[in-house]
Design an enzyme around this catalytic site. Sequence first.
Site, PDB file in Angstrom:
ATOM      1  N   GLY A 100       0.776  -1.228  -0.080  1.00  0.00           N
ATOM      2  CA  GLY A 100       0.011  -0.049  -0.023  1.00  0.00           C
ATOM      3  C   GLY A 100       0.659   1.263  -0.045  1.00  0.00           C
ATOM      4  N   GLU A 106       5.332   3.071   8.545  1.00  0.00           N
ATOM      5  CA  GLU A 106       4.859   1.893   9.102  1.00  0.00           C
ATOM      6  C   GLU A 106       6.144   1.317   9.816  1.00  0.00           C
ATOM      7  OE1 GLU A 106       3.441  -0.527   5.613  1.00  0.00           O
ATOM      8  OE2 GLU A 106       1.377  -0.460   6.460  1.00  0.00           O
TER       9      GLU A 106
END
Length: 234
Positions: A100, A106
């Site tokens: 993504g 992240e």
Amino acid sequence: TAVDHYIKPEHRTSFQSSRVDQIVGIGSGSTVPYVVDRIAQQGKEVNQGRVFVPTGFQSRQLIVAAGLTLGDVDEYPSIDVTIDGADEVDRELNLIKGGGACHLREKVIAEAAETFVVVADYRKNSEFLGTNYPPGVPIEVVPFAYGKVLSAVQKTFGAPKATLRMAVKKAGPVVTDNGNFVIDAPFEREKMLDPASVLKQTKLLTGVVEVGLFCNMAKAAYFGNEDGTVTIRR
Ligand code: DER
């Protein structure tokens, strides 16, 4: 199941001010909405004592839409637990992430966490990385350097089929939340037997911002099976 194991009312943050019981990092992708729903189902009272740190715009939207308290990694640089998805998980819990295009933030939020846990469907559960995720390793690059990095990855790093990730509903390349491009690099099988080396080698290329290989980071992976059962790998 992962939420029930790691985000429970009795979990307390040892070091935050009394008003906050637990700091939770929330990942990105199509699996994480189920995590957020499960947390929200625990109810307002329990969640009042928690702060949720996003890993990108989508993650931020999920937290706000669920009525959970949004926090910022600047204010909460030490996170108790981060839950995120993965594009592929190998038997040592090394991950390919970045499907993504959110893997930079992240990884920041995963590294900031005492405990990093992955949730994914059974199709992500592989023996080795690169087996079940054909696009290969996502590499976030500054736009200025994408051509040089792409050429190096194709010609010398063992990913001749590497490509610049193009957008679907937007003309031109995908642009990350950080304003960068993404190269998808399907490295040769034998290279992917040692993902940590691929990570080190690729990360050192000037212009590379982050590589979608999360090595020796995840504490556990929860795989949802077709029959509704959950396989846990630790
Ligand atoms: O882009 C990402 O890193 C996502 O977390 C991805 O790895 C998992 O996405 P999914 O839950 O939609 O499979």
